[in-house]
Design a protein around this motif. Structure first.
Motif, mmCIF file in Angstrom:
data_model
loop_
_atom_site.group_PDB
_atom_site.id
_atom_site.type_symbol
_atom_site.label_atom_id
_atom_site.label_comp_id
_atom_site.label_asym_id
_atom_site.label_seq_id
_atom_site.Cartn_x
_atom_site.Cartn_y
_atom_site.Cartn_z
ATOM 1 N N PRO A 79 -2.066 3.570 8.343
ATOM 2 C CA PRO A 79 -2.346 2.413 6.987
ATOM 3 C C PRO A 79 -3.666 2.522 6.635
ATOM 4 O O PRO A 79 -4.314 1.957 5.923
ATOM 5 N N PRO A 82 -8.162 4.303 4.571
ATOM 6 C CA PRO A 82 -8.478 4.984 3.450
ATOM 7 C C PRO A 82 -7.994 5.535 2.026
ATOM 8 O O PRO A 82 -8.523 6.495 2.406
ATOM 9 N N TRP A 83 -7.534 4.995 0.948
ATOM 10 C CA TRP A 83 -6.816 6.338 0.058
ATOM 11 C C TRP A 83 -8.146 7.369 -0.335
ATOM 12 O O TRP A 83 -7.288 8.487 -1.272
ATOM 13 N N SER A 100 4.346 8.725 6.750
ATOM 14 C CA SER A 100 3.906 8.135 7.046
ATOM 15 C C SER A 100 4.864 7.204 7.988
ATOM 16 O O SER A 100 6.374 7.761 7.468
ATOM 17 N N SER A 167 0.706 -2.740 1.100
ATOM 18 C CA SER A 167 -0.162 -2.075 0.549
ATOM 19 C C SER A 167 0.149 -0.572 0.720
ATOM 20 O O SER A 167 0.545 0.593 -0.080
ATOM 21 N N GLN A 168 -0.977 -0.570 1.709
ATOM 22 C CA GLN A 168 -1.144 1.220 2.082
ATOM 23 C C GLN A 168 0.554 1.745 2.939
ATOM 24 O O GLN A 168 0.264 2.900 2.248
ATOM 25 N N GLN A 169 1.236 1.318 2.902
ATOM 26 C CA GLN A 169 2.266 2.145 3.425
ATOM 27 C C GLN A 169 3.110 2.121 2.299
ATOM 28 O O GLN A 169 3.659 2.852 2.055
ATOM 29 N N HIS A 189 -6.664 -6.136 -0.701
ATOM 30 C CA HIS A 189 -7.611 -4.467 -0.456
ATOM 31 C C HIS A 189 -8.139 -3.481 -0.836
ATOM 32 O O HIS A 189 -7.323 -1.957 -1.146
ATOM 33 N N TRP A 192 -9.535 -0.152 0.345
ATOM 34 C CA TRP A 192 -8.973 0.646 0.047
ATOM 35 C C TRP A 192 -8.261 1.305 -0.971
ATOM 36 O O TRP A 192 -8.010 2.636 -0.768
ATOM 37 N N HIS A 193 -7.589 1.243 -1.754
ATOM 38 C CA HIS A 193 -7.174 0.844 -3.134
ATOM 39 C C HIS A 193 -8.486 1.553 -4.437
ATOM 40 O O HIS A 193 -7.705 2.424 -5.139
ATOM 41 N N TYR A 199 -3.980 -1.750 -6.432
ATOM 42 C CA TYR A 199 -3.572 -2.031 -5.056
ATOM 43 C C TYR A 199 -2.463 -2.250 -6.014
ATOM 44 O O TYR A 199 -1.084 -2.090 -5.656
#
Length: 435
Positions: A79, A82-83, A100, A167-169, A189, A192-193, A199
């Motif tokens: 997770p 980063p995307w 994942s 959110s990552q998962q 996040h 990440w998004h 997100y």
């Protein structure tokens, strides 16, 4: 995104990120008959454990080894990646199968899974839901982002898995759990998004990939409709926060923010049971629920001062909820600050400035100075900028007539600590060192 593979036998399996979840997925891949398991920890850190029992595993530490993943048949991504990380973007374009631990599990056990996500409240909602189901004699286990990696589980017949999904998962889910819960959608996040809408769209995968029902609030549905992903092909069970009756219980579930979490859990439990939860069943669960570690958990008492660990509060909204849970007659020293993820703290600042609670603000690294900036400008004598958590504890202990010291960072811990648990342990250590 390609579906998660159903069979890893004979494949070269890549693991990107070798923390707790990465180790679990490596063990799962080896047990499934993978020809090779290549784990790349691009941060170069030691894993949470040194596995000596995973056959055909090789671990590579350092970002220079990321190129190895492009030669794998399937890559399981942790997770924390980063995307928009360039290698991740390249892998998605290449057509290599990407999955994942959460996707692997839900693709196989989604029919027996309740997936709980949201910006805040998902840990308490998932934990309380599992507790509530067990109180009603349902074999239930809670896992996922809350602690135990989903790939560690092999649920038996009749077991219900309550999966907390970040959110990552959620972004990598190719199948949705049968029952999905979205507690709320705020801002988090962004590092990440990329932006708030991305997100929120990632969160929507918890129901968009074949879910049966969605338990959520009218506010969340309005956000989903604005994004063009209304939940139209499944049953939607709404919980309106304005209509919930507050309990007189002294349980942690009586906190203002947990009243909604409890109501969402009760409706989700009804989806599992096929009937409504009775008032007696719900109240019994509320009375016996111990709460979560690191979420408004009293960890020390020194003299008149109550020291509270709320390190799971990683957004401004969570800090506001924690302050609202405090007795309005008590003087609260709140310690904020952690990893800078470019979050918006205006809502928390407005709450602080309204003066609903008597608060002293202690701003610690890394982004503490950005949290409560307007409050600090208006009340400089009640604001303390410090250079670390140890100094924050010392300053809090020295404040006159302080009743509660609340470590509620409003940010993640990964800037200076391995995780929130390590930050909480350091907090307790600094309190103990006060003498």
């Amino acid at each position: 995104m390609s579906p998660a593979p159903s069979d890893l036998a004979g494949l070269t399996v890549g693991i990107w990120g070798f923390g707790r979840e990465g180790v679990s997925m490596a063990r799962t891949a080896a047990a499934a008959g993978a020809a090779r398991v290549e784990a790349v920890d691009d941060m170069g850190r030691r894993p949470f454990e040194e596995p000596g029992d995973i056959p055909r595993l090789e671990v590579f530490r350092g970002s220079e080894h990321l190129a190895r993943l492009s030669a794998c048949d399937v890559v399981f991504v942790s997770p924390g990646v980063p995307w928009r990380q360039p290698v991740f973007e390249e892998l998605r374009r290449s057509g290599i199968r990407i999955s994942s631990a959460a996707d692997w599990f839900v693709s196989r056990h989604g029919a027996a899974t309740v997936g709980v996500t949201g910006t805040k409240g998902k840990s308490t909602t998932a934990s309380f839901l599992s507790h509530l189901l067990r109180q009603i004699s349902v074999d239930a286990v809670v896992a996922g982002n809350i602690g135990t990696p989903l790939s560690d589980l092999s649920p038996g017949e009749g077991t219900v898995v309550v999966a907390e999904i970040s959110s990552q998962q959620a972004a990598l889910l190719t199948n949705s759990p049968a029952v999905a819960v979205i507690t709320n959608l705020f801002e988090d996040h962004l590092d990440w998004h990329g932006d708030r809408d991305a997100y929120h769209l990632a969160k929507a995968n918890v129901f968009r990939r074949g879910g049966r029902s969605l338990v959520t609030t009218p506010q969340v549905v309005a956000t989903l409709e604005r994004l063009g992903v209304p939940p139209v092909d499944l049953e939607v069970r709404l919980v309106d926060p304005a209509r919930i009756e507050h309990t007189a219980s002294t349980s942690v579930m009586a906190y203002e923010h947990n009243v909604v979490n409890g109501a969402l859990a009760a409706v989700a439990a009804a989806e599992v049971l096929g009937r409504a939860v009775t008032p007696e069943e719900f109240e019994s669960a509320v009375r016996t629920y111990p709460g979560l570690p690191h979420r408004l958990q009293t960890v020390r008492t020194t003299g008149r001062v109550q020291w509270i660990d709320d390190t799971l509060a990683t957004t401004g909204e969570s800090v506001t909820a924690a302050l609202r849970a405090m007795d309005p007659d008590r003087h609260v020293a709140v310690i904020v600050g952690g990893m800078d993820r470019q979050l918006n703290y205006e809502q928390l600042d407005e709450y602080l400035c309204r003066g609903e609670r008597r608060v002293s603000l202690i701003q610690s690294p890394t982004n503490g100075a950005a949290i409560g900036a307007e409050f600090a400008r208006r009340h400089p004598s009640r604001t303390h900028l410090v250079d670390g958590l140890e100094a924050a504890v010392r300053v809090a202990a020295g404040l006159p007539d302080v009743d509660v010291v609340l470590l509620s960072p409003g940010a993640a811990s990964y800037d200076l600590y391995v995780n929130y648990e390590a930050k909480a342990a350091a907090y307790c250590g600094f309190i103990d060192a006060l003498g």
